[in-house]
Design an enzyme around this catalytic site. Structure first.
Site, short mmCIF file in Angstrom:
data_model
loop_
_atom_site.label_atom_id
_atom_site.label_comp_id
_atom_site.label_asym_id
_atom_site.label_seq_id
_atom_site.Cartn_x
_atom_site.Cartn_y
_atom_site.Cartn_z
N ASP A 30 25.19 -33.13 26.15
CA ASP A 30 26.52 -33.06 26.44
C ASP A 30 27.31 -33.70 25.56
OD1 ASP A 30 25.68 -31.90 29.07
OD2 ASP A 30 25.34 -33.77 29.90
N GLU A 68 32.88 -25.45 33.30
CA GLU A 68 32.96 -26.62 33.42
C GLU A 68 33.04 -27.35 32.08
OE1 GLU A 68 28.99 -28.17 34.70
OE2 GLU A 68 28.00 -26.54 33.74
#
Length: 529
Positions: A15, A184
């Site tokens: 991430d 997302e």
């Protein structure tokens, strides 16, 4: 020009949030249940990276005790407003449930090495938040989670303006975009009169990708590009798989880059397995005639080697860690001298045994990231276990349901059943090799060892195989058969898992937490190839 070789951050580094401040590039990555929370790396040339610090205090109260495996700190987003670094992130306390039970926080600092301000909770619609700064205003982007039966757990992207001082909402929250495919991880940028939403698409596994949407107004409406910017969902042969969760950044020369997560799978008889977890990669980006970002090499598959517009700027060799600093990591709390002491015996680490390897509360474990498919770990341990409740040794670990450990412990005299008779005297000191997966723990091998002297333990990883050994009379002696290292991956089992394989040392004492073990000479060597 400089050639970078992906992944640029190897091993468990998912991430990534990539930004540039002046001549430096910074990447913040998820830490989940591990400390240090939110590691940050920096580079001048995009090819050579160094650890630059972490967001100390990201876990409110200094602890993540009780959070499940792969819970904790998810998807930090790093930003710079011209004066301060900002980071927003979510602490997730439920995994595999509709609710997530999460809180979103914001912290700031003048330098990434700290000191970071105490985290302040902000509106928490879902995980993977991001901040956008424009003309002195502050906007919080987020995924909207719908927990209701029949609801969409990924129910669109929302934005809320925050007061820069109080971080309270200004006006109402606005829905920016919904999409049939899961989206997302929103990041927002402005370029040539357009606002661009850079979205993680398709989940964080094999279907992962990056999709871009744009609109003329910050609050929308937004139109999705008709193709992904990045994905490998259509081709299992691409070396860098699971490519997604990206962020665009502009170089001083006006060129563009995409930081994103990726994974390097092993191909096993059980399928593809990513033992190294999700890693950080960088791609070169251009803009097409219609104003959409595209990978410079064409298509949407990530490249391993990428030319970037920088001058080579190699970093000096990393200094040995001071004390228990990076690259050491710990579970759910920072290391503390009460259980991890480097002063009692100079040159050694003394661990005081606490709870077992499947605890979510107080685990005495120090570990480092495995960064290549060929690796070797070694350590010398000295301890005097007197009960099966005491153990210390070397561990290869993914989480509480996936680990392999070779431990110095106590066992009944040879030939006697496990009846817990240590209190009557007798017994022996052994090395116990245990493998754990979602079906439970199994003792694979037991070897008698003398207790009078330290013993050196080791593990060698070759792809999907892990072989444990100890040193006897200067010779490596195997303990048990080769074990399946590929179980220590995101892809083994039926549960969602998001971290990566670690190698380290641990100790336990399930009775009174008084047992100690001394370790020295820990070495983790990871070999590319």
């Amino acid at each position: 020009m400089t050639v970078l070789h992906n992944p640029v951050l190897r091993g468990f580094a998912p991430d990534p949030s990539l930004i540039r401040v002046g001549d430096w590039y910074y990447v913040a990555t998820s830490s989940f249940e591990w400390f240090p929370t939110i590691p940050i790396h920096r580079s001048r040339d995009l090819a050579h990276w160094e650890y630059a610090g972490h967001v100390e205090g990201a876990a409110p109260g200094g602890t993540l005790a009780g959070v499940p495996d792969s819970g904790g700190v998810w998807a930090p987003s790093l930003s710079w407003d011209g004066e301060r670094f900002w980071v927003t992130y979510t602490v997730v306390r439920s995994v595999g449930t509709p609710y997530f039970d999460l809180d979103t926080y914001v912290s700031t600092a003048t330098g990434v090495g700290g000191a970071w301000s105490a985290p302040r909770r902000v509106v928490s619609h879902g995980f993977d938040p991001a901040l956008f700064h424009e003309d002195g205003r502050l906007w919080l982007l987020n995924l909207q989670n719908d927990h209701r039966p029949g609801g969409r757990r990924f129910a669109g992207i929302v934005v809320t303006e925050l007061d820069r001082d109080t971080l309270t909402p200004v006006g109402r929250t606005r829905l920016l975009l919904q999409h049939d495919r899961l989206v997302e991880g929103p990041k927002l940028l402005r370029r040539e009169g357009w606002y661009y939403l850079v979205l993680a698409e398709g989940g964080t596994g094999w279907e992962h990708g990056v999709r871009v949407a744009r609109g003329r107004e910050l609050t929308g409406p937004y139109t999705l590009d008709d193709r992904p910017l990045l994905t490998t969902r259509d081709d299992e042969g691409v070396p860098l798989q699971k490519a997604g969760h990206g962020e665009l950044v502009e170089t001083p020369e006006g060129r563009w880059l995409l930081g994103h997560l990726t994974a390097r799978p092993l191909h096993t008889p059980q399928g593809r397995r990513c033992t190294l977890g999700r890693e950080t990669a960088i791609q070169a980006v251009t803009w097409d005639a219609e104003g959409w970002p595209r990978l410079r090499q064409g298509g949407w598959h990530p490249a391993v080697d990428v030319d970037v517009p920088t001058r080579p700027h190699p970093l000096p060799p990393a200094a040995p860690p001071e004390g228990l600093s990076w690259p050491w990591s710990t579970l759910r709390e920072a290391p503390d001298p009460s259980w991890a002491d480097t002063t009692a015996r100079p040159g050694w680490i003394r661990l005081r045994g606490r709870q077992g390897p499947e605890s979510r509360w107080a685990t005495s474990l120090l570990a480092q990231r495995v960064t290549e498919h060929r690796a070797e770990a070694e350590v010398t341990v000295e301890a005097r276990p007197v009960t099966f409740a005491q153990a210390a040794g070397l561990v290869l670990r993914y989480d509480a349901e996936a680990y392999l450990s070779l431990d110095l412990t106590w066992a009944e005299p040879e030939g006697e059943p496990q009846r817990g008779q240590q209190w009557s005297g007798g017994g022996r000191t052994v090395l116990s090799l245990v493998e754990r997966d979602e079906h439970g723990a199994r003792q694979v091998a037991v070897v008698d060892v003398p207790v009078e002297a330290p013993v050196t333990l080791g593990a060698t990883v070759e792809g999907a195989d892990a072989r444990f050994w100890y040193v006897r009379d200067g010779v490596r002696t195997a303990v048990g058969p080769a074990l399946d290292f590929s179980r220590l991956s995101d892809d083994h089992g039926s549960r969602l898992r998001f971290t990566g394989a670690m190698a380290g040392i641990h100790a336990r004492d399930l009775v009174d937490a008084a047992f100690t073990a001394d370790f020295t000479g820990f070495r983790l060597t990871c070999t590319p190839g």
